[in-house]
Enzyme design. Structure first.
Site, PDB file in Angstrom:
ATOM      1  CD  GLU A 291      -6.849  -5.277  -5.082  1.00 41.57           C
ATOM      2  OE1 GLU A 291      -5.659  -4.923  -5.167  1.00 41.57           O
ATOM      3  OE2 GLU A 291      -7.538  -5.552  -6.074  1.00 41.57           O
ATOM      4  CG  HIS A 312      -4.339  25.237   4.812  1.00 42.42           C
ATOM      5  ND1 HIS A 312      -4.308  26.500   5.375  1.00 42.42           N
ATOM      6  CD2 HIS A 312      -3.121  24.683   5.063  1.00 42.42           C
ATOM      7  CE1 HIS A 312      -3.111  26.706   5.908  1.00 42.42           C
ATOM      8  NE2 HIS A 312      -2.377  25.617   5.739  1.00 42.42           N
ATOM      9  CE  LYS A 426     -11.198  -7.081 -12.773  1.00 41.88           C
ATOM     10  NZ  LYS A 426     -10.218  -8.119 -12.497  1.00 41.88           N
TER      11      LYS A 426
HETATM   12  O1  PA5 Z   1      -3.353  -6.717  -6.301  1.00 42.95           O
HETATM   13  C1  PA5 Z   1      -3.937  -7.203  -7.243  1.00 42.95           C
HETATM   14  O2  PA5 Z   1      -3.955  -8.422  -7.453  1.00 42.95           O
HETATM   15  C2  PA5 Z   1      -4.660  -6.331  -8.244  1.00 42.95           C
HETATM   16  O3  PA5 Z   1      -4.657  -5.013  -7.862  1.00 42.95           O
HETATM   17  C3  PA5 Z   1      -4.005  -6.454  -9.609  1.00 42.95           C
HETATM   18  O4  PA5 Z   1      -2.669  -6.043  -9.524  1.00 42.95           O
HETATM   19  C4  PA5 Z   1      -4.727  -5.632 -10.669  1.00 42.95           C
HETATM   20  O5  PA5 Z   1      -6.072  -5.984 -10.709  1.00 42.95           O
HETATM   21  C5  PA5 Z   1      -4.100  -5.840 -12.038  1.00 42.95           C
HETATM   22  O6  PA5 Z   1      -4.116  -7.189 -12.389  1.00 42.95           O
HETATM   23  P1  PA5 Z   1      -3.256  -7.760 -13.559  1.00 42.95           P
HETATM   24  O7  PA5 Z   1      -1.831  -7.569 -13.254  1.00 42.95           O
HETATM   25  O8  PA5 Z   1      -3.641  -9.201 -13.660  1.00 42.95           O
HETATM   26  O9  PA5 Z   1      -3.628  -6.988 -14.818  1.00 42.95           O
END
Ligand code: PA5
Length: 453
Positions: A291, A312, A426
């Site tokens: 990410e 394996h 989303k």
């Molecule tokens: O690293 C990030 O920002 C994302 O992976 C969030 O942690 C994830 O989308 C969850 O978001 P939130 O804590 O707002 O529900």
């Protein structure tokens, strides 16, 4: 070695003699940017000084809250996704007895931690509710934005179950919300209902938040020492801040090594573990790096394997498949248990050559043998080792990977603290579900889907 160590010996034959050296200016600039908060995404660099600035009063409060949840629950359900989920799970799974989830006798005194809100599977949540009907339980809901769909759905379902089982008043004592200090639907609901809340600092993004209450509360509820976790992280913060030089900073060395390999066409990094209890650590690492770096049509693709099991299966591909992969082996120097291969008088299975050897030693030879084989097969290996799996070294490892990720993202010239690409699915999901405001887009998507599914 009695500390976290990064070994890049085996990658030297795959990069030029001065390829790491060539990154030294980048390291100086980006190390400075991180510490001074002057790089891209600098609104989200609060994690850089988090371990050393975490007040003891917060750790004490979290421990006290954890004790309360432990005392009245057989199960604590932690609701969250992404950075609001993976860090806590990674640490708990690394530290707990392997069979703790199955058998209470192998748990630290305290509840079983179950997770929800990280998927939208009807079966998963229905099965979870079936379990919860039979036990005493509490709920920790974590969402920085307070609006993420998956945890919001799980929380709506589970809160209703909790109120049905107990009462509104009792549920209030059994719910803790960890979210933004002032914004989001979860914060408003928690305030309205009077739930205990913890704030996620504004300047700490989801995937860098495991050392805030996001990770600390579930880890403390599971019975682990969050003081030691923070101490280990603070030690690595100190080392990482002190120098940008790869020979002095493990994070700088790792960031430089993986970028040097990337520039040689090694586009995929596979994290390798030899301990099943580190599988979720790999998942956390995948999220952190995927990410943070995968944007603007660039970035190293992070994947994971568990050896020796995957030798394996994926072992074949790694040895002889497409050559665009390097491995990062997460190596643990000593195991917490002692178990040796027994001797057999008749040696019926031909294994007496390893009789008396600890499994740890056999596992180590598998690791070293694989390293040699893969390097021979043109797969460079970076080796990251820690002395043992405990709170202190896991804390160090977390901070090490965070700091290296930020440096590495800057070297790649991306903002390692945003995630614009996560919005696309989303938007489509909301449109297909008919969320108010998305109706026109929804109609368009439905006709596009007709040709596809
Ligand atoms: O690293 C990030 O920002 C994302 O992976 C969030 O942690 C994830 O989308 C969850 O978001 P939130 O804590 O707002 O529900």
């Amino acid at each position: 070695m009695n500390t976290l160590n990064v070994d890049i010996q085996s990658i030297k034959q795959f990069i030029g003699p001065d390829d790491i050296e060539k990154l030294s200016i980048d390291l100086i600039i980006h190390h400075h940017d991180l510490l001074a908060g002057t790089g891209a995404g600098n609104d989200f660099t609060g994690w850089v000084k988090l371990p050393s600035s975490t007040p003891q009063s917060l750790l004490d409060d979290v421990n006290e809250q954890a004790l309360q949840l432990k005392n009245n629950s057989d199960v604590v359900v932690v609701v969250g996704i992404g950075g609001s989920y993976l860090g806590a799970r990674a640490v708990i799974e690394a530290l707990q007895h392997t069979f703790a989830p199955m058998l209470p006798a192998f748990r630290r005194p305290g509840p079983l931690i179950l997770f929800a809100g990280n998927n939208i599977s009807e079966d998963y949540h229905a099965h979870l509710i079936e379990v919860l009907h039979k036990v005493n339980w509490s709920l920790v809901v974590i969402s920085k934005s307070g609006t993420t769909t998956e945890p919001a759905i799980a929380f709506r379902l589970l809160r209703q179950e909790l109120i049905k089982k107990y009462s509104i008043g009792e549920a209030r004592k059994r719910i803790v919300a960890i979210t933004d200090k002032s914004r989001g639907a979860l914060k408003s609901l928690a305030n309205a209902e009077g739930y205990k809340t913890y704030d996620i600092p504004d300047d700490v993004g989801g995937r860098y938040s495991v050392l805030t209450p996001v990770g600390l509360l579930p880890i403390a509820v599971a019975g682990f020492d969050i003081n030691q976790l923070i101490r280990g992280a603070a030690a690595m913060e100190h080392i990482s801040a002190a120098s940008h030089l790869p020979e002095k900073s493990p994070a700088a060395l790792y960031a430089a090594a993986r970028n040097a390999l990337y520039r040689k066409g090694m586009l995929i990094e596979i994290m390798v573990n030899y301990q099943p209890n580190l599988v979720f650590f790999t998942e956390w690492w995948k999220q952190l790096y995927g990410e943070s770096e995968g944007k603007m049509q660039r970035g190293i693709f992070p994947a994971g394997v568990s050896f020796t099991a995957d030798l394996h299966s994926m072992g074949q591909y790694l040895q002889e498949g497409l050559r665009a992969i390097f491995e990062t082996v997460l190596s643990v120097n000593s195991s917490r248990s002692k178990l040796a291969v027994p001797y057999l008088d008749d040696d019926a299975d031909g294994l007496n050559f390893v009789a008396g050897k600890r499994l740890q030693e056999v596992n180590r030879m598998a690791e070293l043998g694989t390293l040699l084989a893969h390097v021979d097969g043109q797969v460079p290996n970076i080796r990251i080792s820690i002395p043992e799996v405990n709170e202190y070294y896991i804390g160090s490892l977390i901070y090490f990977f965070e700091f290296a990720c930020a440096l590495s993202g800057y070297i790649l010239n991306v903002n390692p603290f945003d995630q614009p690409g996560v919005e696309a699915y989303k938007k489509n999901m909301f449109a297909l579900l008919g969320k108010p405001g998305f109706e026109t887009e929804g109609q368009k998507l439905i006709s596009r889907l007709k040709g596809l599914v």
